[in-house]
Design an enzyme around this catalytic site. Sequence first.
Site, PDB file in Angstrom:
ATOM      1  N   ASP A 320       0.852  -1.258  -0.021  1.00  0.00           N
ATOM      2  CA  ASP A 320      -0.183   0.005   0.034  1.00  0.00           C
ATOM      3  C   ASP A 320       0.859   1.263  -0.035  1.00  0.00           C
ATOM      4  OD1 ASP A 320      -2.520  -0.956  -0.063  1.00  0.00           O
ATOM      5  OD2 ASP A 320      -2.130  -2.012   1.909  1.00  0.00           O
ATOM      6  N   THR A 321       0.811   1.880  -0.944  1.00  0.00           N
ATOM      7  CA  THR A 321       1.323   3.255  -1.279  1.00  0.00           C
ATOM      8  C   THR A 321       0.438   4.214  -2.214  1.00  0.00           C
ATOM      9  OG1 THR A 321       3.721   2.322  -1.257  1.00  0.00           O
ATOM     10  CG2 THR A 321       3.374   4.060  -2.677  1.00  0.00           C
ATOM     11  N   THR A 322       0.853   5.419  -2.513  1.00  0.00           N
ATOM     12  CA  THR A 322      -0.048   5.897  -3.463  1.00  0.00           C
ATOM     13  C   THR A 322       0.883   6.763  -4.573  1.00  0.00           C
ATOM     14  OG1 THR A 322      -1.759   7.438  -3.943  1.00  0.00           O
ATOM     15  CG2 THR A 322      -0.277   8.376  -2.423  1.00  0.00           C
ATOM     16  N   SER A 339       4.268   7.100   0.589  1.00  0.00           N
ATOM     17  CA  SER A 339       3.859   5.980   1.165  1.00  0.00           C
ATOM     18  C   SER A 339       3.931   5.735   2.630  1.00  0.00           C
ATOM     19  CB  SER A 339       4.668   4.716   0.498  1.00  0.00           C
ATOM     20  OG  SER A 339       4.342   3.588   1.136  1.00  0.00           O
ATOM     21  N   MET A 403       1.409   2.198  -7.166  1.00  0.00           N
ATOM     22  CA  MET A 403       1.729   1.443  -5.929  1.00  0.00           C
ATOM     23  C   MET A 403       1.932  -0.054  -6.106  1.00  0.00           C
ATOM     24  SD  MET A 403      -1.514  -0.409  -5.147  1.00  0.00           S
ATOM     25  CE  MET A 403      -1.799  -0.311  -3.396  1.00  0.00           C
TER      26      MET A 403
END
Length: 512
Positions: A320-322, A339, A403
């Site tokens: 999970d990151t953006t 992130s 991500m």
Amino acid sequence: MQNTRYARSGMVCSVDHLASAAGITMLDRGGSAADAAIATNAVLTVTAPHMCGLGGDLFALVHDGRVSALNASGRSGSGADAGRLRAEGHTRMPHLHDIRSVPVPGCVDGWIALHSRYGRLPLADVLAPAIRLAKDGFPASPLMLHGAKVAATRPGGDDFAGVTAEGDLVRRPGVGRALEAVAGSGRDGFYLGEFGQGLLELGAGEYTAADLERVNADWVDPLRVRAFGHDVWSTPPNSQGYLLLLALGIADGLDLPPAPARSAWAHLLAEAARAAGHDRLAVLHEDAKDLLGEHEIARRRALVDPRARLKARVPAADGDTTYLCAVDGDGMGVSLIQSNASGFGSMVFEPRTRINLHNRGIGFSLTPGHPAEYAPGRRPPHTLTPALITRPDGSLRTVVGTMGGDAQPQILLQVITRLLRYGEAPGTAISAPRWKLGGTTGFDTWDAPDEMAVEVEAGTAWGDGLAALGHPVVERPYGTGFGHAHLIDLRPDGVLAGAADPRAMIGAAIGR
């Protein structure tokens, strides 16, 4: 599922339409792509705590006639002690609920560095949309729900109490105060203010005041490789960006089939990723050098067998990151990734502002003498992999990223190859089914590198062919753990063509 959007004088792509709209507002007010990127990211730190936040890290690439790279990843505190963790029985860094996996967050330092060099609007104006949403509230996204229910049970997770359905109103007053402190007093308002004091208390010796005074943002030399007639750029170690470039260099010399629908396409790109990454754990650390020489690319390309799977430990998985990107009317492009690492991060919250803290420290090693061993003042190996593409004349072609934890280089390998080698439109390249290799948590690739997950959608026919080549194939529904990629492509006629990943559900590519 083609979702290409077109514009003439600016575009922003992100995982959340509220964030993209904030970025476009900055462009409408005469701001730069950097202003737009910061505004977009700031909104995401409020509305997407399940992906990023003020308690996380940041990397970025900027093109303004030349390519610059920003490393805003934080360093471990002065109290970092690998021996103590080993004495407690740990063989790897704690994944959740432990402050020792929380390096000093670099996000705010990254914003300040990016704005100082490329910003046009006052920082307070750039952060205003995020401050408003934090104080007045925003509707919960469908992707936040599961993590929010868990976060609400943790000390400091009160902002998420009662969030049970898509659209529920969420307010984050502490985050709003932290953003106001940055708007009014820059980095000192954050690192030496309410958040910093809370972090020192929470750390109980993990950090010192000097750790928070040290700036965690550096302009560094970007990495580059020539592939499919273009130059592709990424960030150097401690980022794993070299894996993307190495895999692209390998793939550029392979005999790829005429269409990505062939199972041989997925096989050859997967093998390029395996050949690039089989030794990542040993070689990736903040001082790593010489990972992209022509001889090394050729040596690894020779490992690829078009008839069978390589038996080696290789990169993969999800996390999970953006990622977001912005291009302004002057042609400046920003490729930015930010992130918490794993969802809400460490599930540890700074108690005063209730900012959830990342767990990027899980990238450290507990092996004695390893170059990435957990120790004071070090940056951990990082999964974050922003990318930027230029034409042979140096002009900007594409800003792109995703991500996806360890799998980021693999996802980008597929998207970029579709874009450059096969000439697919951005919406087609972004929405097309994907594969990825191994892992379950997004950061345990090296423990389970053999499984190959294939995203199943109507028309996908890779499975049987990949199995025949020796891949243990697992079919998964479309959108379940294959990243959220976004890109903006600059056509020769000056038109911007962009796409936000449909897997993000509320993502948006907005142009002007």
